[in-house]
Design a protein around this motif. Structure first.
Motif, PDB file in Angstrom:
ATOM      1  N   ALA A   5     -50.494  63.426  14.551  1.00 28.18           N
ATOM      2  CA  ALA A   5     -49.834  62.683  15.048  1.00 28.18           C
ATOM      3  C   ALA A   5     -48.801  63.188  16.147  1.00 28.18           C
ATOM      4  CB  ALA A   5     -49.957  61.024  14.773  1.00 28.18           C
ATOM      5  N   ARG A   6     -48.288  63.216  16.924  1.00 28.31           N
ATOM      6  CA  ARG A   6     -47.403  63.331  17.501  1.00 28.31           C
ATOM      7  C   ARG A   6     -46.306  62.384  18.671  1.00 28.31           C
ATOM      8  NH1 ARG A   6     -47.680  67.049  23.301  1.00 28.31           N
ATOM      9  NH2 ARG A   6     -47.792  65.484  23.785  1.00 28.31           N
ATOM     10  N   ARG A   7     -45.093  63.086  18.241  1.00 25.87           N
ATOM     11  CA  ARG A   7     -43.982  61.642  18.465  1.00 25.87           C
ATOM     12  C   ARG A   7     -43.190  62.286  19.655  1.00 25.87           C
ATOM     13  NH1 ARG A   7     -45.238  59.758  13.385  1.00 25.87           N
ATOM     14  NH2 ARG A   7     -45.764  57.717  13.557  1.00 25.87           N
ATOM     15  N   THR A   8     -42.642  61.736  20.628  1.00 25.44           N
ATOM     16  CA  THR A   8     -42.211  62.526  21.184  1.00 25.44           C
ATOM     17  C   THR A   8     -40.982  62.699  22.343  1.00 25.44           C
ATOM     18  OG1 THR A   8     -43.973  64.085  22.069  1.00 25.44           O
ATOM     19  CG2 THR A   8     -42.138  64.363  23.779  1.00 25.44           C
ATOM     20  N   HIS A  89     -40.263  67.525  19.564  1.00 24.63           N
ATOM     21  CA  HIS A  89     -41.621  66.703  19.400  1.00 24.63           C
ATOM     22  C   HIS A  89     -41.853  66.672  17.984  1.00 24.63           C
ATOM     23  CE1 HIS A  89     -43.834  66.984  23.031  1.00 24.63           C
ATOM     24  NE2 HIS A  89     -43.635  68.506  23.047  1.00 24.63           N
TER      25      HIS A  89
END
Length: 499
Positions: A5-8, A89
């Motif tokens: 999962a990527r949070r930006t 990121h």
């Protein structure tokens, strides 16, 4: 993707001016905001210094000192005047059920092999943290910890750069030569990927700033196609919106060159190109329905709170449009709007949604549409976001219709009072003044007529009814007022849509 999962957190620097972090982030995490500003300042200094180095290599000190290098060919000018996108990121992966809480054997890539389309990218050496404790993890040896970055050299060899903790890495993009006059300089834009996060219950943190060429920079070596970088970006976004994303490259990633394709085949590697995502969007754009869309001026919420929504039913893209395979489907009506963090300031209509100038599905009554967008009345600032404003607009529409039709009698009155009625009589100054007044009245009448048309075209039923009633009463006024004078006014209305 490998399931990571990527949070930006996205921001940008435009024409050398850094955009602030979202207010909500700065208030919730003041220590992060303070550290982020210091990091952005250091990256900015690094980018400017590297741009100067590229200028010296491409043009030489003598040309730079003599001023022979035009601004469109200067990397330093591009770095200080063009746009650059900045992203924080954080990649995470949950611990697999019943398995080891620290390591598993997935060797896929978080980001597939690609090359950057920008001038160059200034980025941090990635760092790893335990999710539960927040403690930093040392995954490498000594002063060169693991970063997860895999870079392909010009000779085809793949290496993992050894980056000391706290260092900054500068990586060339293909725009350094494709969109800039680089002279004899040929900066290598390496293919690279980010390896899978093998540690679970762990976060990989990274920051990067992508420097873009100026919007007016033209594609080098394409005499038959003088494409500008701004046009290239727009065409890319339009390709994704039309469902042809497979045939276009994203702004952040370039299509495979022939040599690169052969190189990939020789390594038996299935290289991919990352399609347009939120990282491709400009300062005043957001990612919505597989493309970057302009943020409407009417939206007042922070960029981070803007969502891609279908205003007709309130569904969100992509989460409400995912098919059985997990692929987001099409949403032709989706537009950027403030998300759930914003609440409507009116019970009459939904002020969170962008106001509308026309109902696209036919006539609508306001009853039962409290969750729908507010209606714009002629001018951007005239948003009918309350029952009182809507009532005033209805009365105004009725009066506007009366005036648009009844001004015909005013023109006839001016004609009788100022203009000689006998044939062959030369008009004097008094008559010329009458003609001028008639011209002014006619201009006002035409303006009101077109306004009536535009209000009717909103397809707001109440406003349409009031326009029709106003025009009818105005024409009735003409008939009554001019009835004893030949009734000419009934046939004198200008032929403008509805007047």
């Amino acid at each position: 993707m490998d399931g990571t999962a990527r949070r930006t957190l996205a921001t940008a620097t435009n024409a050398g001016v850094p955009l602030p972090l979202p207010t909500a982030v700065a208030e919730a995490c003041p220590r992060f905001a303070e550290a982020a500003e210091r990091l952005r300042s250091a990256v900015d200094a690094t980018g400017r210094a590297y741009a100067n180095i590229l200028d010296k290599l491409a043009h030489g000190d003598a040309s730079l000192e003599s001023g022979e290098v035009p601004p469109f060919a200067s990397y330093a000018a591009a770095a200080s005047t063009a746009e650059s996108l900045e992203h924080f990121h954080v990649f995470t992966r949950d611990a697999p059920a019943g398995g080891d809480s620290r390591r598993h054997g997935n060797h896929d890539s978080m980001l597939p092999l690609h090359s950057d389309m920008g001038l160059f990218l200034v980025m941090t050496a990635a760092e790893y943290f335990e999710l539960e404790s927040g403690a930093r993890l040392e995954l490498g040896h000594g002063t060169a910890p693991q970063t997860g970055l895999l870079v392909e050299l010009p000779d085809g060899r793949r290496v993992r750069p050894q980056l000391p903790q706290g260092s900054l890495l500068v990586m060339n993009g293909e725009a350094a030569t494709r969109w800039m006059d680089a002279g004899a300089l040929r900066p290598h834009a390496p293919l690279h990927e980010v390896e899978s996060l093998e540690l679970t219950a762990t976060a990989r943190a990274w920051f990067g700033r992508m420097y873009f060429p100026p919007q007016a920079a033209t594609l080098r070596g394409e005499a038959l196609l003088p494409l500008t970088f701004g046009e290239y970006r727009q065409q890319t976004y339009e390709a994704f919106r039309s469902g042809q994303g497979h045939s276009a490259s994203a702004v952040g990633c370039t299509p495979m060159t022939t040599s690169a394709m052969l190189q990939q085949q020789s390594h038996n590697i299935s290289a991919q190109r990352v399609l347009a995502d939120e990282g491709s969007c400009g300062v005043d754009e957001v990612y919505c329905w597989m493309s970057c869309m302009q943020i409407p001026a009417a939206l007042t919420c922070p960029k981070a709170d803007i969502v891609c929504i279908n205003p007709t039913d309130g569904t969100l893209w992509p989460e409400d449009y995912v098919d059985s395979s997990g692929t987001p489907g099409h949403c032709y009506d989706c537009v950027p709007d403030c998300g759930a963090t914003a609440t409507s300031t009116s019970s009459f209509c939904n002020t969170v949604l962008s106001p509308t100038t026309m109902w696209m599905t036919g006539f609508q009554f306001m009853a039962g549409h409290a969750g729908s967008p507010c209606v714009v009345y002629l001018f951007p600032g005239w948003v009918l976001n309350s029952a009182v404003k809507f009532g005033i607009a209805c009365v105004g529409s009725f009066l506007m219709g009366i005036a648009a039709a009844a001004l015909t009698s005013v023109r006839l009155l001016l004609n009788r009072q100022f203009v000689p009625q006998q044939k062959g009589h030369k008009p004097g100054l008094w008559a010329l003044a009458g003609y001028a007044l008639q011209l002014v009245v006619l201009a006002v009448q035409l303006t009101l007529g077109y306004w009536c048309m535009l209000v009717a075209m909103t397809y707001q039923a109440e406003l349409f009814i009031m326009i029709v009633l106003g025009l009818a009463f105005g024409q009735l006024f003409n008939v009554v007022y001019e009835g004893g004078k030949g009734g000419a006014a009934a046939d004198e209305s200008p032929n403008v849509c509805c007047c």
